[in-house]
Design a protein around this motif. Sequence first.
Motif, PDB file in Angstrom:
ATOM      1  N   ASP A 129       0.836  -1.213   0.000  1.00 35.77           N
ATOM      2  CA  ASP A 129       0.000   0.000   0.000  1.00 35.77           C
ATOM      3  C   ASP A 129       0.865   1.256   0.000  1.00 35.77           C
ATOM      4  O   ASP A 129       0.570   2.235  -0.677  1.00 35.77           O
ATOM      5  N   LEU A 130       1.938   1.219   0.777  1.00 37.11           N
ATOM      6  CA  LEU A 130       2.836   2.365   0.868  1.00 37.11           C
ATOM      7  C   LEU A 130       3.601   2.563  -0.437  1.00 37.11           C
ATOM      8  O   LEU A 130       3.779   3.683  -0.903  1.00 37.11           O
ATOM      9  N   LYS A 131       4.003   1.451  -1.048  1.00 41.14           N
ATOM     10  CA  LYS A 131       4.723   1.538  -2.328  1.00 41.14           C
ATOM     11  C   LYS A 131       3.844   2.136  -3.426  1.00 41.14           C
ATOM     12  O   LYS A 131       4.348   2.728  -4.367  1.00 41.14           O
ATOM     13  N   ALA A 132       2.527   1.995  -3.287  1.00 44.94           N
ATOM     14  CA  ALA A 132       1.609   2.523  -4.298  1.00 44.94           C
ATOM     15  C   ALA A 132       1.142   3.944  -3.963  1.00 44.94           C
ATOM     16  O   ALA A 132       0.507   4.590  -4.795  1.00 44.94           O
ATOM     17  N   ASN A 133       1.475   4.433  -2.782  1.00 45.19           N
ATOM     18  CA  ASN A 133       1.069   5.773  -2.350  1.00 45.19           C
ATOM     19  C   ASN A 133       1.763   6.828  -3.214  1.00 45.19           C
ATOM     20  O   ASN A 133       2.983   6.885  -3.291  1.00 45.19           O
ATOM     21  N   GLN A 134       0.950   7.667  -3.868  1.00 43.06           N
ATOM     22  CA  GLN A 134       1.502   8.668  -4.804  1.00 43.06           C
ATOM     23  C   GLN A 134       2.401   9.679  -4.103  1.00 43.06           C
ATOM     24  O   GLN A 134       3.431  10.082  -4.651  1.00 43.06           O
ATOM     25  N   ASN A 135       2.019  10.091  -2.892  1.00 43.19           N
ATOM     26  CA  ASN A 135       2.872  11.026  -2.141  1.00 43.19           C
ATOM     27  C   ASN A 135       4.237  10.405  -1.862  1.00 43.19           C
ATOM     28  O   ASN A 135       5.272  11.053  -1.986  1.00 43.19           O
ATOM     29  N   PHE A 136       4.214   9.134  -1.454  1.00 46.75           N
ATOM     30  CA  PHE A 136       5.463   8.448  -1.157  1.00 46.75           C
ATOM     31  C   PHE A 136       6.333   8.335  -2.409  1.00 46.75           C
ATOM     32  O   PHE A 136       7.531   8.595  -2.372  1.00 46.75           O
ATOM     33  N   LEU A 137       5.713   7.946  -3.514  1.00 42.52           N
ATOM     34  CA  LEU A 137       6.470   7.798  -4.767  1.00 42.52           C
ATOM     35  C   LEU A 137       7.079   9.131  -5.210  1.00 42.52           C
ATOM     36  O   LEU A 137       8.229   9.189  -5.650  1.00 42.52           O
ATOM     37  N   LYS A 138       6.300  10.204  -5.061  1.00 44.64           N
ATOM     38  CA  LYS A 138       6.796  11.533  -5.426  1.00 44.64           C
ATOM     39  C   LYS A 138       7.973  11.929  -4.537  1.00 44.64           C
ATOM     40  O   LYS A 138       9.002  12.433  -5.006  1.00 44.64           O
TER      41      LYS A 138
END
Length: 197
Positions: free
Chosen positions: A124-133
């Motif tokens: 879920d965290l790997k797919a989080n857009q904020n995290f990826l950005k």
Amino acid sequence: MDFKKFLPWIIVAVIVIGGYSWIKGINNTAVTLGQDVEQSWGDVQTAYQRRNDLIGNLVNTVKGAADFEKSTLTAVIEARAKATQTTVDPTNITPEQLAAFNSAQSGVSSSLSRLLVTVEKYPDLKANQNFLKLQDELASTENQILTARTRFNEAVKPYNSHIKTFPNSLFAGMFGFKEKAYFNAVEGADKPVEVKF
């Protein structure tokens, strides 16, 4: 008017004015090159500050994953706090100051790497857009840090060369100009990284 009578005074005046101009040139060039070093150091600090700001945002994003390992987050937060407390005087950069600064920043890099590896367990965290950005921005910032450190070393070289070359070296010490340290890799960085599967 007897020109020969004033000739010794003219020669002395020319020597004094020439010597003054030469010494002034040594001093002013060292001041200018020293300012270049200080500006470059400011750029290094700005790049690291950007990384510290991004880490704060990254930690807050990761905290949202309720079951995320708290010890990993704590290590990142503590390393970041230690790194922000380590300061370097840009007017008198010593090898010891740079080594302490480099060691503190290395701690941040190490704990941040562990954080990013741990994230792999959280889809879920790997797919989080904020995290990826934030992850992309951190990668970009690491490149900025490398560039800033390289430019800092490029600014130190002409300064050190100017104050250490003869005859400038005779006067540089009298004017208070000291050799500045280069930004070196962390001790052990030359050894291959151990990869475990």
